[in-house]
Scaffold this motif. Structure first.
Motif, PDB file in Angstrom:
ATOM      1  N   UNK A   1     -48.174  62.194 -18.368  1.00  0.00           N
ATOM      2  CA  UNK A   1     -48.522  62.341 -16.886  1.00  0.00           C
ATOM      3  C   UNK A   1     -48.233  63.620 -16.908  1.00  0.00           C
ATOM      4  N   UNK A   2     -48.156  64.438 -16.103  1.00  0.00           N
ATOM      5  CA  UNK A   2     -48.234  65.988 -15.653  1.00  0.00           C
ATOM      6  C   UNK A   2     -47.401  67.069 -16.215  1.00  0.00           C
ATOM      7  N   UNK A   3     -46.056  65.943 -16.817  1.00  0.00           N
ATOM      8  CA  UNK A   3     -44.735  66.159 -16.708  1.00  0.00           C
ATOM      9  C   UNK A   3     -44.555  67.087 -18.280  1.00  0.00           C
ATOM     10  N   UNK A   4     -45.679  66.835 -19.095  1.00  0.00           N
ATOM     11  CA  UNK A   4     -45.567  66.981 -20.406  1.00  0.00           C
ATOM     12  C   UNK A   4     -44.505  65.453 -21.318  1.00  0.00           C
ATOM     13  N   UNK A   5     -44.822  64.230 -20.619  1.00  0.00           N
ATOM     14  CA  UNK A   5     -44.239  63.050 -21.320  1.00  0.00           C
ATOM     15  C   UNK A   5     -45.704  62.495 -22.190  1.00  0.00           C
ATOM     16  N   UNK A   6     -45.241  62.501 -23.287  1.00  0.00           N
ATOM     17  CA  UNK A   6     -46.807  61.489 -24.404  1.00  0.00           C
ATOM     18  C   UNK A   6     -45.446  60.595 -25.133  1.00  0.00           C
ATOM     19  N   UNK A   7     -46.549  59.671 -25.444  1.00  0.00           N
ATOM     20  CA  UNK A   7     -46.257  58.339 -25.737  1.00  0.00           C
ATOM     21  C   UNK A   7     -46.732  58.748 -27.583  1.00  0.00           C
ATOM     22  N   UNK A   8     -46.175  57.827 -28.216  1.00  0.00           N
ATOM     23  CA  UNK A   8     -46.626  57.992 -29.701  1.00  0.00           C
ATOM     24  C   UNK A   8     -46.887  57.272 -30.101  1.00  0.00           C
ATOM     25  N   UNK A   9     -48.489  57.664 -30.266  1.00  0.00           N
ATOM     26  CA  UNK A   9     -49.231  56.275 -30.951  1.00  0.00           C
ATOM     27  C   UNK A   9     -49.041  55.793 -31.898  1.00  0.00           C
ATOM     28  N   UNK A  10     -47.903  55.355 -33.322  1.00  0.00           N
ATOM     29  CA  UNK A  10     -47.560  54.433 -34.212  1.00  0.00           C
ATOM     30  C   UNK A  10     -47.044  53.933 -33.144  1.00  0.00           C
ATOM     31  N   UNK A  11     -45.963  54.627 -31.977  1.00  0.00           N
ATOM     32  CA  UNK A  11     -45.019  53.376 -31.617  1.00  0.00           C
ATOM     33  C   UNK A  11     -45.603  52.181 -30.657  1.00  0.00           C
ATOM     34  N   UNK A  12     -46.790  52.889 -29.539  1.00  0.00           N
ATOM     35  CA  UNK A  12     -47.278  51.935 -29.165  1.00  0.00           C
ATOM     36  C   UNK A  12     -48.573  51.097 -30.263  1.00  0.00           C
ATOM     37  N   UNK A  13     -48.655  50.900 -31.352  1.00  0.00           N
ATOM     38  CA  UNK A  13     -49.307  49.960 -32.149  1.00  0.00           C
ATOM     39  C   UNK A  13     -48.525  49.440 -32.890  1.00  0.00           C
ATOM     40  N   UNK A  14     -46.971  49.436 -32.675  1.00  0.00           N
ATOM     41  CA  UNK A  14     -46.292  49.100 -33.454  1.00  0.00           C
ATOM     42  C   UNK A  14     -45.810  47.311 -32.507  1.00  0.00           C
ATOM     43  N   UNK A  15     -45.955  48.308 -30.644  1.00  0.00           N
ATOM     44  CA  UNK A  15     -45.306  47.115 -29.696  1.00  0.00           C
ATOM     45  C   UNK A  15     -46.585  46.497 -29.750  1.00  0.00           C
ATOM     46  N   UNK A  16     -47.949  46.709 -29.818  1.00  0.00           N
ATOM     47  CA  UNK A  16     -48.619  45.772 -29.815  1.00  0.00           C
ATOM     48  C   UNK A  16     -48.879  44.924 -31.282  1.00  0.00           C
ATOM     49  N   UNK A  17     -48.107  44.755 -32.126  1.00  0.00           N
ATOM     50  CA  UNK A  17     -48.171  44.421 -33.801  1.00  0.00           C
ATOM     51  C   UNK A  17     -46.939  43.706 -33.165  1.00  0.00           C
ATOM     52  N   UNK A  18     -45.977  43.478 -32.334  1.00  0.00           N
ATOM     53  CA  UNK A  18     -45.018  42.592 -32.581  1.00  0.00           C
ATOM     54  C   UNK A  18     -45.657  41.991 -30.878  1.00  0.00           C
ATOM     55  N   UNK A  19     -45.862  42.564 -30.907  1.00  0.00           N
ATOM     56  CA  UNK A  19     -46.646  41.204 -29.169  1.00  0.00           C
ATOM     57  C   UNK A  19     -47.519  40.644 -30.615  1.00  0.00           C
ATOM     58  N   UNK A  20     -48.216  40.874 -30.368  1.00  0.00           N
ATOM     59  CA  UNK A  20     -49.406  40.343 -31.598  1.00  0.00           C
ATOM     60  C   UNK A  20     -48.953  39.041 -32.023  1.00  0.00           C
ATOM     61  N   UNK A  21     -47.578  39.215 -32.831  1.00  0.00           N
ATOM     62  CA  UNK A  21     -46.838  38.790 -34.279  1.00  0.00           C
ATOM     63  C   UNK A  21     -46.464  37.591 -33.318  1.00  0.00           C
ATOM     64  N   UNK A  22     -45.925  37.614 -31.233  1.00  0.00           N
ATOM     65  CA  UNK A  22     -45.572  36.719 -30.503  1.00  0.00           C
ATOM     66  C   UNK A  22     -46.300  35.662 -30.300  1.00  0.00           C
ATOM     67  N   UNK A  23     -47.881  35.629 -31.089  1.00  0.00           N
ATOM     68  CA  UNK A  23     -48.499  34.690 -30.718  1.00  0.00           C
ATOM     69  C   UNK A  23     -48.534  33.415 -31.291  1.00  0.00           C
ATOM     70  N   UNK A  24     -48.803  32.511 -30.415  1.00  0.00           N
ATOM     71  CA  UNK A  24     -48.861  31.496 -31.437  1.00  0.00           C
ATOM     72  C   UNK A  24     -49.551  31.314 -32.721  1.00  0.00           C
ATOM     73  N   UNK A  25     -49.250  30.525 -33.911  1.00  0.00           N
ATOM     74  CA  UNK A  25     -50.460  30.628 -34.426  1.00  0.00           C
ATOM     75  C   UNK A  25     -50.863  31.991 -35.423  1.00  0.00           C
ATOM     76  N   UNK A  26     -49.841  32.822 -35.395  1.00  0.00           N
ATOM     77  CA  UNK A  26     -50.085  34.126 -35.857  1.00  0.00           C
ATOM     78  C   UNK A  26     -48.874  34.768 -36.845  1.00  0.00           C
TER      79      UNK A  26
END
Length: 194
Positions: A100-125
């Motif tokens: 956003x405009x207020x200088x709030x940032x999301x860490x790239x490695x944190x988003x990648x870790x969250x995506x990996x966690x959600x991907x591991x929750x998929x059945x068969x992974x």
């Protein structure tokens, strides 16, 4: 990193290394310590000589075009080097994603870790690894999945697109997120009987 870019980087580094090694060897062969230890068959620079004698230097000074050409060639070389360096830094792993405009940032490695966690929750992974690449406006997620033996890849990809990829695109909106998925299957090794 693409194969073309990887090959170009290696070729450029190899060319620079050869030029620097050749120039260093030529300059080192002019010193007495190195020149005395070199085999007689190798070419070397003379010990007290110069590359351009006074007569040749006078001929070069009479022609006024060469300093401009040398300066232009060196300027082009520096600009190409700066462009190449910027291209190396610009595209790579995503460190931060401005939200956003207020200088709030999301860490790239944190988003990648969250995506990996959600991907591991998929059945068969069994295992998932996510790397975020690109620039903050155009993201590319490289997802590597290790599937359990007997799982169906099309079902895994469908569930992955519905869950992890949809959530990542919602988190990065209004930016686009392209996804490269690589699938491997975990094979169980054959047991040995004695």
């Amino acid at each position: 990193m693409s194969r073309l870019r990887n090959g170009t980087n290696r070729a450029a580094l190899f060319g620079v290394a050869v030029a620097l090694l050749t120039a260093g060897a030529a300059l080192a062969s002019a010193t007495g310590v190195v020149r005395d230890r070199l085999p007689a068959s190798l070419p070397r620079l003379p010990a007290g000589g110069t590359w351009l004698d006074g007569e040749a230097l006078g001929r070069w000074r009479d022609q006024g075009w060469w300093p401009a050409v040398v300066i232009a060639a060196l300027s082009v070389g520096v600009l190409l080097f700066l462009w190449w360096g910027w291209a190396q830094v610009r595209v790579g792993r995503l460190r931060e994603l401005p939200l956003g405009q207020q200088g709030v940032t999301l860490s790239g490695p944190a988003l990648a870790a969250a995506m990996a966690e959600r991907a591991e929750a998929v059945d068969g992974v069994v295992h998932a690894r996510v790397v975020l690449l690109g620039r903050p406006r155009r993201l590319r997620a490289r997802i590597t999945l290790v599937l359990a033996a007997g799982s169906r890849p099309e079902a895994v990809l469908r569930d992955l697109a519905r869950q992890a990829v949809t959530e990542a695109r919602a988190a990065a909106a209004p930016r686009t997120v392209a996804v490269d998925a690589r699938l491997t299957v975990r094979h169980h090794g054959a047991r040995r009987l004695r």
